[in-house]
Scaffold this motif. Structure first.
Motif, PDB file in Angstrom:
ATOM      1  N   TRP A   1      -2.938   3.336  -1.771  1.00 44.98           N
ATOM      2  CA  TRP A   1      -3.335   2.665  -3.009  1.00 44.98           C
ATOM      3  C   TRP A   1      -2.369   1.530  -3.352  1.00 44.98           C
ATOM      4  CZ3 TRP A   1       0.184   3.217  -7.178  1.00 44.98           C
ATOM      5  CH2 TRP A   1       1.198   4.166  -6.953  1.00 44.98           C
ATOM      6  N   ARG A   2      -2.885   0.576  -4.096  1.00 43.11           N
ATOM      7  CA  ARG A   2      -2.082  -0.519  -4.627  1.00 43.11           C
ATOM      8  C   ARG A   2      -1.980  -0.344  -6.134  1.00 43.11           C
ATOM      9  NH1 ARG A   2      -5.068  -5.386  -1.262  1.00 43.11           N
ATOM     10  NH2 ARG A   2      -4.141  -4.931   0.782  1.00 43.11           N
ATOM     11  N   THR A   3      -0.868  -0.771  -6.679  1.00 41.76           N
ATOM     12  CA  THR A   3      -0.631  -0.536  -8.094  1.00 41.76           C
ATOM     13  C   THR A   3      -0.937  -1.767  -8.932  1.00 41.76           C
ATOM     14  OG1 THR A   3       0.992   0.264  -9.700  1.00 41.76           O
ATOM     15  CG2 THR A   3       1.797  -1.237  -7.994  1.00 41.76           C
TER      16      THR A   3
ATOM     17  N   GLU B   1       0.853  -1.185   0.000  1.00 40.20           N
ATOM     18  CA  GLU B   1       0.000   0.000   0.000  1.00 40.20           C
ATOM     19  C   GLU B   1       0.892   1.239   0.000  1.00 40.20           C
ATOM     20  OE1 GLU B   1      -2.858  -0.071   3.149  1.00 40.20           O
ATOM     21  OE2 GLU B   1      -4.185  -1.415   2.005  1.00 40.20           O
TER      22      GLU B   1
ATOM     23  N   ASP C   1      -9.715   0.039 -14.108  1.00 45.02           N
ATOM     24  CA  ASP C   1     -10.638   0.153 -12.977  1.00 45.02           C
ATOM     25  C   ASP C   1     -11.087  -1.226 -12.496  1.00 45.02           C
ATOM     26  OD1 ASP C   1     -10.479   2.882 -13.022  1.00 45.02           O
ATOM     27  OD2 ASP C   1     -12.361   3.187 -14.132  1.00 45.02           O
TER      28      ASP C   1
ATOM     29  N   GLU D   1      -4.956  10.456  -5.733  1.00 43.33           N
ATOM     30  CA  GLU D   1      -5.152   9.504  -4.643  1.00 43.33           C
ATOM     31  C   GLU D   1      -5.333  10.228  -3.306  1.00 43.33           C
ATOM     32  OE1 GLU D   1      -2.103   9.415  -6.250  1.00 43.33           O
ATOM     33  OE2 GLU D   1      -2.177   7.684  -7.582  1.00 43.33           O
TER      34      GLU D   1
ATOM     35  N   SER E   1       7.877   7.352  -4.369  1.00 43.39           N
ATOM     36  CA  SER E   1       6.981   6.396  -3.713  1.00 43.39           C
ATOM     37  C   SER E   1       7.730   5.112  -3.363  1.00 43.39           C
ATOM     38  CB  SER E   1       5.792   6.077  -4.627  1.00 43.39           C
ATOM     39  OG  SER E   1       4.954   7.209  -4.794  1.00 43.39           O
TER      40      SER E   1
ATOM     41  N   PRO F   1      -0.686   8.156  -0.236  1.00 44.36           N
ATOM     42  CA  PRO F   1      -1.259   9.090  -1.203  1.00 44.36           C
ATOM     43  C   PRO F   1      -0.238  10.171  -1.584  1.00 44.36           C
ATOM     44  CG  PRO F   1      -2.733   8.758   0.659  1.00 44.36           C
ATOM     45  CD  PRO F   1      -1.434   8.127   1.023  1.00 44.36           C
TER      46      PRO F   1
END
Length: 267
Positions: free
Chosen positions: A132-134, A119, A223, A128, A144, A122
């Motif tokens: 978030w996960r990629t 994770e 998505d 974001e 990041s 943001p």
């Protein structure tokens, strides 16, 4: 032994080099220029996928691909290095490349950084608002990577995990399907028509730019947790036009210079 970071996404390889430099580390990063998520993989020769891309997807063959891929594998599996393989199992290209690496490296020890469930914090300059996960290591920016302390996530696979990877790749190679896609964080073979339904949902009775159709289809797939390249979708748009499912106008070579709509018989 010298650490060599083995990455199955060329964009991610560049970002990782920057992240290592930001940390003051001078370690080698190599990126795989080939993509095992589509085309023939039995045998896994780069020139066969290049020929398949030309014959089936309609894209010009890269004359230097085989040489670059062979150089990557000779470096990634050399017995004089300590490889660190980076993988995101949500991405078919990266996962398939990793499985081929496990197959080729044999019993030579290596470490893994699996970012599938990481994770990331943001980013204030992005949309974001929550961790978030990629879907791809290539989407993770250098800062990041540093903030998530990914280098500290290096681990080794158990004997059971190694065998599971080899068994999965052996099955996929035997199936030798047109596509490999992610399902439940594993890979499965898929037919050449796999993305056609998703594409068709973005084509209407009215003319739409092919670049618009492909971009919207990509966004919808992402998505839903599916990562796919734009060139694959563009090849299927052209194939469906050739089959009479769509009508196309324009040069049919460049997405931005072509438009598409549902064929009258398909409405």
């Amino acid at each position: 032994m010298k650490h060599v970071h083995v990455v199955f996404n060329m964009s991610a390889a560049g970002s990782l080099r920057q992240a290592l430099a930001d940390l003051g580390l001078r370690e080698t990063v190599i990126g795989l220029p080939d993509d095992f998520s589509f085309g023939p993989i039995d045998p896994p020769a780069a020139y066969l996928r290049a020929r398949w891309m030309e014959d089936v997807l309609g894209f010009e063959r890269r004359p230097d691909l085989e040489q670059e891929a062979n150089l990557f594998w000779s470096r990634a599996t050399g017995r004089d290095i300590a490889p660190v393989a980076w993988v995101c199992r949500r991405n078919a290209m990266e996962f398939a490349g990793f499985l081929e690496f496990v197959s080729q490296v044999g019993d030579h020890p290596f470490r893994v950084v699996d970012i599938t469930e990481v994770e990331f914090a943001p980013r204030p300059d992005r949309s974001e608002s929550i961790p978030w996960r990629t879907l791809s290591f290539g989407h993770v920016l250098p800062d990041s990577m540093v903030k998530a302390r990914l280098l500290e996530r290096q681990t080794t696979l158990t004997g059971h995990e190694l065998q599971a990877c080899r068994d999965l790749w052996k099955r996929l190679r035997a199936e030798n399907g047109p596509f490999r896609v992610v399902s439940d964080l594993s890979l499965q073979s898929a037919p050449i028509t796999y993305f056609d339904k998703a594409i068709a949902t973005h084509v209407t009775d009215d003319w739409r730019k092919c670049s618009y159709v492909v971009a919207n289809c990509l966004s919808s797939l992402w998505d839903d947790g599916t990562y796919c390249g734009d060139l694959v979708l563009w090849s299927r748009v052209r194939a469906l036009a050739d089959e009479g499912v769509f009508e196309m106008e324009g040069d049919g070579v460049r997405m931005r210079n072509s438009s598409v709509r549902l064929a009258s018989r398909a409405v």
